[in-house]
Design an enzyme around this catalytic site. Structure first.
Site, mmCIF file in Angstrom:
data_model
loop_
_atom_site.group_PDB
_atom_site.id
_atom_site.type_symbol
_atom_site.label_atom_id
_atom_site.label_comp_id
_atom_site.label_asym_id
_atom_site.label_seq_id
_atom_site.Cartn_x
_atom_site.Cartn_y
_atom_site.Cartn_z
ATOM 1 C CG PHE A 89 -5.000 -8.322 0.551
ATOM 2 C CD1 PHE A 89 -6.272 -8.733 0.196
ATOM 3 C CD2 PHE A 89 -4.630 -7.002 0.299
ATOM 4 C CE1 PHE A 89 -7.175 -7.843 -0.404
ATOM 5 C CE2 PHE A 89 -5.529 -6.113 -0.294
ATOM 6 C CZ PHE A 89 -6.794 -6.532 -0.645
ATOM 7 C CG ASP A 140 2.287 -5.694 -1.789
ATOM 8 O OD1 ASP A 140 2.342 -4.524 -1.367
ATOM 9 O OD2 ASP A 140 1.219 -6.242 -2.159
ATOM 10 C CE LYS A 145 -3.872 -0.406 1.742
ATOM 11 N NZ LYS A 145 -3.592 -1.826 1.548
#
Ligand SMILES: *Cc1c(COP(=O)(O)O)cnc(C)c1O
Length: 407
Positions: free
Chosen positions: A148, A233, A262
């Site tokens: 993802f 990531d 985030k």
């Protein structure tokens, strides 16, 4: 008072209004949150819930951390946006601190995680053509099954989740997907045209999937041998969540590019970045890439405070110690409604035995008991509380899960 406010009283009405006017790209749990402090949130009816999701790790420092609010408030009153047409007095300081945290030279600031991923892909392609000498327009990026990396059209094209991908084609070329956790499969997929390997060191949306020990080290070694960039990531796994600053630190591995997001925004605003050395990130020239809001002074002020907080090591230590505590508690549930627990720091994927209900059903029952979690991929619930949580609060939350499963 006008008639309008009645529309907004009571969570059922609020949910109805939202359903009528917000596109249905999410299926939220039925709770309307109005206030947050630390690890606790309060709904519009005054009921309190322990937040075990932390907005998918964007709230690593909890709701309204005083140091982050202070940084944001001070900056809000001074300067919020300049665009990169000019310099601002916050961006350089933030970039220097973030680069140092990562052990790198350069930072390319963006806003959302997906933008950081897109930026990483662009940098890798430019590096492939300008430095490695790959044939124009032939560069490929190796990714992992179950990944993802966000929701843009390019990114969903290399997802294998039909919900994320189907009906959004045509998909961008140049991506090869191999099984996650299998270093040999990566090496087999590499050709002279390969620019980069792009991986989550631990797959978050996939259900906190932790690769075998040695995988990241093997990937690093393969990338070095074939002159291929390793892009990590760390948007969800990084910034303290796993008990280290980065999930790559668990194997002492340093990628060529870190993708961060985030928690970098302190739960206040979207802040993302690509961090790397000048020999890679330096390939981008003025005018080739950018973002109106990327590197804005408000984001930089909050991001700088986030880096300063991580520099103390306190949050990494908390995640590590509390993670061990949580692991022991969750392990007791295995065989009692839980089939598997995967955990790294304060980040757990808990697979629910289908005989006890779906992940969504368990999440709804936990909600009724004042605990917020989110299901993923049917049978998994993800537990990722703010790193400021206390052991007694974790114990209480696991007790609620135990009671739900005993029902
Ligand atoms: C959330 C996430 C993204 C996308 O971030 P957005 O800010 O939602 O665009 C990318 N990669 C990983 C690993 C993520 O968890």
């Amino acid at each position: 008072m006008s008639a309008t406010p009645s529309l907004y009283t009571g969570s059922i009405r609020i949910i109805d209004v939202e359903d009528a006017h917000v596109a249905h790209n999410y299926h939220p749990l039925p709770v309307v949150i109005a206030k947050g402090e630390g690890v606790w949130v309060t709904d519009v009816e005054g009921k309190r819930y322990l937040d075990l999701l932390s907005a998918y790790s964007a709230l690593n420092f909890g709701h309204g951390h005083p140091a982050l609010l202070a940084a944001a408030t001070e900056q809000l009153g001074r300067l919020t946006l300049t665009s990169r047409a000019y310099h601002n007095d916050r961006l350089g300081v933030f970039a220097a601190a973030l680069a140092k945290l990562c052990g790198k030279d350069l930072v390319l600031p963006m806003n959302t995680g997906a933008e950081a991923v897109e930026t990483g892909i662009k940098v890798a392609r430019a590096w492939a053509y300008r430095v490695k000498g790959v044939t124009p327009d032939a560069a490929t990026v190796v990714v992992a099954n179950g990944n993802f990396h966000g929701r843009t059209t390019t990114i969903v094209g290399f997802s294998d989740d039909p919900q994320a991908r189907d009906d959004f084609g045509p998909y961008a070329a140049g991506f090869v997907s191999v099984p996650f956790g299998d270093a040999a499969a990566i090496e087999a997929a590499i050709t002279p045209d390969t620019a980069a390997v792009l991986l989550e060191p631990i797959q978050g949306e996939g259900g906190v999937v932790i690769p075998p020990v040695g995988y990241l080290r093997a990937v690093r070694e393969i990338c070095d041998r074939h002159n291929v960039l390793f892009i990590a990531d760390e948007i969800q796994s990084g910034l303290g969540r796993v008990g280290e600053t980065f999930a790559c630190d668990r194997e002492g591995v340093v990628p060529d590019l870190y993708l961060l997001g985030k928690a970098l925004g302190g739960g206040i605003l979207p802040v993302s970045a690509v961090v790397g050395n000048a020999d890679v990130l330096g390939v981008i020239r003025p005018g080739e890439h950018g973002s109106t809001f990327g590197g804005n002074p408000l984001a930089a002020a909050v991001g700088l405070r986030v880096v300063e907080m991580l520099d103390t090591g306190e949050f990494q230590r908390r995640a590590s110690a509390l993670g061990e505590h949580l692991e022991a508690k969750l392990d007791e549930l295995v065989g009692h409604g839980v089939t598997t627990v995967r955990i790294a720091g304060l980040w757990a994927g808990v697979d629910i035995d289908p005989a006890y209900g779906t992940g969504r059903e368990i999440a709804e029952k936990l909600l009724a008991r004042g605990v917020l979690v989110k299901d993923t991929h049917g049978q998994t619930i993800r537990i990722a509380p703010p790193l400021v949580i206390r052991a007694t609060e974790l114990d209480w939350a696991v007790e609620q899960l135990k009671l739900v499963l005993a029902d």
